[in-house]
Design an enzyme around this catalytic site. Structure first.
Site, PDB file in Angstrom:
ATOM      1  N   SER A   1       0.865  -1.179   0.000  1.00  0.00           N
ATOM      2  CA  SER A   1       0.000   0.000   0.000  1.00  0.00           C
ATOM      3  C   SER A   1       0.896   1.221   0.000  1.00  0.00           C
ATOM      4  O   SER A   1       2.054   1.145   0.446  1.00  0.00           O
ATOM      5  CB  SER A   1      -0.853   0.017   1.278  1.00  0.00           C
ATOM      6  OG  SER A   1      -1.513   1.263   1.425  1.00  0.00           O
TER       7      SER A   1
ATOM      8  N   TYR B   1      -2.147   0.246  10.586  1.00  0.00           N
ATOM      9  CA  TYR B   1      -2.118  -0.088   9.155  1.00  0.00           C
ATOM     10  C   TYR B   1      -0.788   0.368   8.562  1.00  0.00           C
ATOM     11  O   TYR B   1      -0.109  -0.386   7.879  1.00  0.00           O
ATOM     12  CB  TYR B   1      -3.307   0.566   8.447  1.00  0.00           C
ATOM     13  CG  TYR B   1      -3.443   0.140   6.998  1.00  0.00           C
ATOM     14  CD1 TYR B   1      -3.630  -1.196   6.658  1.00  0.00           C
ATOM     15  CD2 TYR B   1      -3.385   1.074   5.961  1.00  0.00           C
ATOM     16  CE1 TYR B   1      -3.755  -1.593   5.320  1.00  0.00           C
ATOM     17  CE2 TYR B   1      -3.517   0.694   4.635  1.00  0.00           C
ATOM     18  CZ  TYR B   1      -3.692  -0.641   4.323  1.00  0.00           C
ATOM     19  OH  TYR B   1      -3.806  -1.031   3.001  1.00  0.00           O
TER      20      TYR B   1
END
Ligand code: 8X3
Length: 262
Positions: free
Chosen positions: A142, A155
């Site tokens: 990501s 995250y």
């Protein structure tokens, strides 16, 4: 040799789109995810394509499940590609306020799950490389693995870890014909990513993409993954960062229509 690929997190979003596009391109795809019924829909949707999709229901946070996946893949001979896509975000709270259990889940799937699957399948990727000349590991990380943002917390931490693991793996596999490719998506509008992040709150999930001129869709990432896999075997796309034009950084998303300044 038949081109065989394992795709994790294949029940929806980027994983499902990648499995389908690979099957369109003639690959034999082994689709791994927890939700068997979603995988069966994917399999049914692939009928008539040049390649095929086989469902392998499994939880990558469970060692016994991953061993079952390894055994199923071994039965088919070598593996040409592993797409480590399973993962997710849980919560958008601050470091101070976020729930440590959310962090644990993110590390379990985003980091330890990808590590577990990679360890289990690397010998089979070597078999594939011996038979066909090369094999590839795609790590779907990501932009959150590269740039921190407020609320990113666990995250960000787990994706930075996954990015680091990818870099280590590439160093450790140097000398073997095995490519390690990192695909780092930004804002991708999928059915579930933001819904999961916000614990099922559809209004909050929709607000993420509201008025964004052209968020990415899962197929955009799938096409980059398949492109990376189908390049000549000596060409390694080390890092592919993909964002919608409206997203200059994780924390800088422009809302409204994109227009040239006058
Ligand atoms: C998802 C991208 O921008 O929400 O992996 O962190 S972002």
């Amino acid at each position: 040799m038949v081109q065989t690929a394992v795709v994790t997190g294949a029940s929806s979003g980027i994983g499902a789109a990648t499995a389908r596009l690979l099957a369109e391109h003639g690959w034999e795809v082994l689709a791994v995810a927890r939700r068997a019924e979603r995988l069966e829909e994917l399999v049914a949707g692939a009928a008539g394509l040049e390649g095929s999709i086989t469902a392998l229901p499994a939880d990558i946070t469970d060692g016994a499940d991953v061993e079952r996946v390894r055994a199923a893949v071994a039965d088919r001979g070598g593996l040409r590609a592993l797409v480590n896509n399973a993962g997710g975000a849980f919560g958008l709270a601050s470091v101070e306020d976020s729930d440590v259990e959310d962090w644990r889940r993110m590390f379990e799937v985003n980091v330890l799950g990808a590590k577990r699957v990679t360890s289990a399948l690397l010998p089979l990727l070597r078999d594939g490389a011996r038979a066909a000349g090369d094999a590839t590991i795609i790590m779907v990380t990501s932009i959150a693995g590269h740039v921190a943002y407020e609320g990113g917390g666990g995250y960000n931490a787990s994706k930075f870890a996954e990015h680091a693991m990818t870099a280590v793996l590439r160093l450790e596999l140097a000398g073997e014909p095995i490519r390690v490719v990192e695909v780092a998506p930004g804002m991708v509008r999928t059915e579930e990513f933001s819904l999961v992040r916000f614990g099922g709150d559809q209004a909050k999930a929709d607000a993420v993409y509201a008025d964004v001129d052209g968020p990415l869709v899962a197929e955009d990432i799938a096409s980059a993954i398949v492109h990376a896999l189908e390049l000549p075997g000596n060409v390694n796309l080390d890092l592919v960062t993909i964002k919608p034009v409206a997203q200059a950084a994780p924390h800088k998303v422009v809302k409204g229509e994109l227009r040239p300044r006058s």
